[in-house]
Design a protein around this motif. Structure first.
Motif, PDB file in Angstrom:
ATOM      1  N   MET A 130      -8.691   0.094 -26.357  1.00 17.42           N
ATOM      2  CA  MET A 130      -8.280   1.227 -25.542  1.00 17.42           C
ATOM      3  C   MET A 130      -7.569   0.702 -24.292  1.00 17.42           C
ATOM      4  O   MET A 130      -8.018  -0.260 -23.672  1.00 17.42           O
ATOM      5  N   ASP A 131      -6.490   1.331 -23.908  1.00 17.29           N
ATOM      6  CA  ASP A 131      -5.741   0.926 -22.720  1.00 17.29           C
ATOM      7  C   ASP A 131      -6.502   1.268 -21.451  1.00 17.29           C
ATOM      8  O   ASP A 131      -7.193   2.285 -21.377  1.00 17.29           O
ATOM      9  N   GLU A 132      -6.342   0.374 -20.469  1.00 19.58           N
ATOM     10  CA  GLU A 132      -6.935   0.634 -19.165  1.00 19.58           C
ATOM     11  C   GLU A 132      -6.151   1.749 -18.470  1.00 19.58           C
ATOM     12  O   GLU A 132      -4.933   1.839 -18.625  1.00 19.58           O
ATOM     13  N   PRO A 133      -6.798   2.593 -17.681  1.00 24.04           N
ATOM     14  CA  PRO A 133      -6.064   3.623 -16.941  1.00 24.04           C
ATOM     15  C   PRO A 133      -5.122   2.984 -15.921  1.00 24.04           C
ATOM     16  O   PRO A 133      -5.430   1.939 -15.344  1.00 24.04           O
ATOM     17  N   TYR A 134      -3.975   3.600 -15.729  1.00 32.57           N
ATOM     18  CA  TYR A 134      -2.979   3.102 -14.769  1.00 32.57           C
ATOM     19  C   TYR A 134      -3.493   3.308 -13.355  1.00 32.57           C
ATOM     20  O   TYR A 134      -3.957   4.377 -12.995  1.00 32.57           O
ATOM     21  N   ASP A 135      -3.424   2.265 -12.567  1.00 31.37           N
ATOM     22  CA  ASP A 135      -3.897   2.305 -11.183  1.00 31.37           C
ATOM     23  C   ASP A 135      -2.707   2.080 -10.254  1.00 31.37           C
ATOM     24  O   ASP A 135      -2.221   0.966 -10.124  1.00 31.37           O
ATOM     25  N   VAL A 136      -2.251   3.148  -9.610  1.00 28.67           N
ATOM     26  CA  VAL A 136      -1.094   3.068  -8.717  1.00 28.67           C
ATOM     27  C   VAL A 136      -1.337   2.076  -7.596  1.00 28.67           C
ATOM     28  O   VAL A 136      -0.462   1.279  -7.257  1.00 28.67           O
ATOM     29  N   ASP A 137      -2.519   2.071  -7.023  1.00 26.66           N
ATOM     30  CA  ASP A 137      -2.817   1.159  -5.921  1.00 26.66           C
ATOM     31  C   ASP A 137      -2.752  -0.292  -6.373  1.00 26.66           C
ATOM     32  O   ASP A 137      -2.256  -1.149  -5.656  1.00 26.66           O
ATOM     33  N   ASP A 138      -3.226  -0.588  -7.569  1.00 27.30           N
ATOM     34  CA  ASP A 138      -3.161  -1.952  -8.081  1.00 27.30           C
ATOM     35  C   ASP A 138      -1.709  -2.374  -8.279  1.00 27.30           C
ATOM     36  O   ASP A 138      -1.333  -3.492  -7.961  1.00 27.30           O
ATOM     37  N   ASP A 139      -0.869  -1.488  -8.793  1.00 25.05           N
ATOM     38  CA  ASP A 139       0.552  -1.780  -9.000  1.00 25.05           C
ATOM     39  C   ASP A 139       1.245  -2.036  -7.666  1.00 25.05           C
ATOM     40  O   ASP A 139       2.091  -2.912  -7.564  1.00 25.05           O
ATOM     41  N   ARG A 140       0.889  -1.319  -6.639  1.00 17.78           N
ATOM     42  CA  ARG A 140       1.515  -1.488  -5.331  1.00 17.78           C
ATOM     43  C   ARG A 140       1.209  -2.848  -4.712  1.00 17.78           C
ATOM     44  O   ARG A 140       1.973  -3.343  -3.896  1.00 17.78           O
ATOM     45  N   MET A 141       0.113  -3.453  -5.110  1.00 17.36           N
ATOM     46  CA  MET A 141      -0.271  -4.755  -4.559  1.00 17.36           C
ATOM     47  C   MET A 141       0.733  -5.835  -4.926  1.00 17.36           C
ATOM     48  O   MET A 141       0.779  -6.870  -4.296  1.00 17.36           O
ATOM     49  N   ASP A 142       1.541  -5.603  -5.940  1.00 19.44           N
ATOM     50  CA  ASP A 142       2.561  -6.567  -6.339  1.00 19.44           C
ATOM     51  C   ASP A 142       3.732  -6.595  -5.369  1.00 19.44           C
ATOM     52  O   ASP A 142       4.518  -7.522  -5.382  1.00 19.44           O
ATOM     53  N   PHE A 143       3.882  -5.578  -4.551  1.00 21.93           N
ATOM     54  CA  PHE A 143       5.027  -5.458  -3.668  1.00 21.93           C
ATOM     55  C   PHE A 143       4.761  -6.045  -2.280  1.00 21.93           C
ATOM     56  O   PHE A 143       3.642  -5.988  -1.779  1.00 21.93           O
ATOM     57  N   ALA A 144       5.812  -6.574  -1.678  1.00 23.68           N
ATOM     58  CA  ALA A 144       5.702  -7.135  -0.332  1.00 23.68           C
ATOM     59  C   ALA A 144       5.429  -6.047   0.701  1.00 23.68           C
ATOM     60  O   ALA A 144       4.752  -6.285   1.693  1.00 23.68           O
ATOM     61  N   ASP A 145       5.963  -4.843   0.465  1.00 26.70           N
ATOM     62  CA  ASP A 145       5.821  -3.720   1.396  1.00 26.70           C
ATOM     63  C   ASP A 145       5.393  -2.483   0.611  1.00 26.70           C
ATOM     64  O   ASP A 145       6.204  -1.584   0.379  1.00 26.70           O
ATOM     65  N   PRO A 146       4.127  -2.429   0.150  1.00 25.41           N
ATOM     66  CA  PRO A 146       3.684  -1.293  -0.659  1.00 25.41           C
ATOM     67  C   PRO A 146       3.939   0.034   0.045  1.00 25.41           C
ATOM     68  O   PRO A 146       3.627   0.188   1.217  1.00 25.41           O
ATOM     69  N   GLY A 147       4.559   0.947  -0.664  1.00 24.11           N
ATOM     70  CA  GLY A 147       4.868   2.254  -0.097  1.00 24.11           C
ATOM     71  C   GLY A 147       6.162   2.278   0.693  1.00 24.11           C
ATOM     72  O   GLY A 147       6.623   3.325   1.108  1.00 24.11           O
ATOM     73  N   GLY A 148       6.779   1.136   0.922  1.00 19.50           N
ATOM     74  CA  GLY A 148       8.036   1.053   1.667  1.00 19.50           C
ATOM     75  C   GLY A 148       9.236   1.074   0.729  1.00 19.50           C
ATOM     76  O   GLY A 148       9.109   1.318  -0.466  1.00 19.50           O
ATOM     77  N   ARG A 149      10.406   0.797   1.277  1.00 26.82           N
ATOM     78  CA  ARG A 149      11.647   0.822   0.498  1.00 26.82           C
ATOM     79  C   ARG A 149      11.889  -0.466  -0.284  1.00 26.82           C
ATOM     80  O   ARG A 149      12.636  -0.474  -1.252  1.00 26.82           O
ATOM     81  N   SER A 150      11.301  -1.547   0.118  1.00 23.92           N
ATOM     82  CA  SER A 150      11.578  -2.848  -0.491  1.00 23.92           C
ATOM     83  C   SER A 150      11.032  -2.935  -1.911  1.00 23.92           C
ATOM     84  O   SER A 150       9.907  -2.543  -2.189  1.00 23.92           O
TER      85      SER A 150
END
Length: 70
Positions: free
Chosen positions: A1-21
């Protein structure tokens, strides 16, 4: 079974989570040690950024018609 998608976990990959970068966060395994392919500025990209074909934030902003006031 696939794990549920976690938006917060995905944002951790970004240098500026929630920003334009779109640049990825720097880490020991993904250091910000590569030049921008557009302007040549040193230490602007990580290996993940390069693999994705990115340029530095300043060059991306210029290409999108955004100035420093954004």
């Amino acid at each position: 079974m696939d794990e549920p998608y976690d938006v917060d976990d995905d944002r951790m990959d970004f240098a500026d989570p929630g920003g334009r970068s779109a640049l990825r966060a720097a880490s020991r395994s993904n250091p910000r040690n590569l030049p921008c392919p557009t302007c040549g500025a040193k230490n602007r990209l990580t290996p993940k950024d390069r693999a994705l074909g990115y340029q530095c934030d300043e060059c991306a902003d210029r290409a999108e018609g955004r100035g420093p006031e954004w």
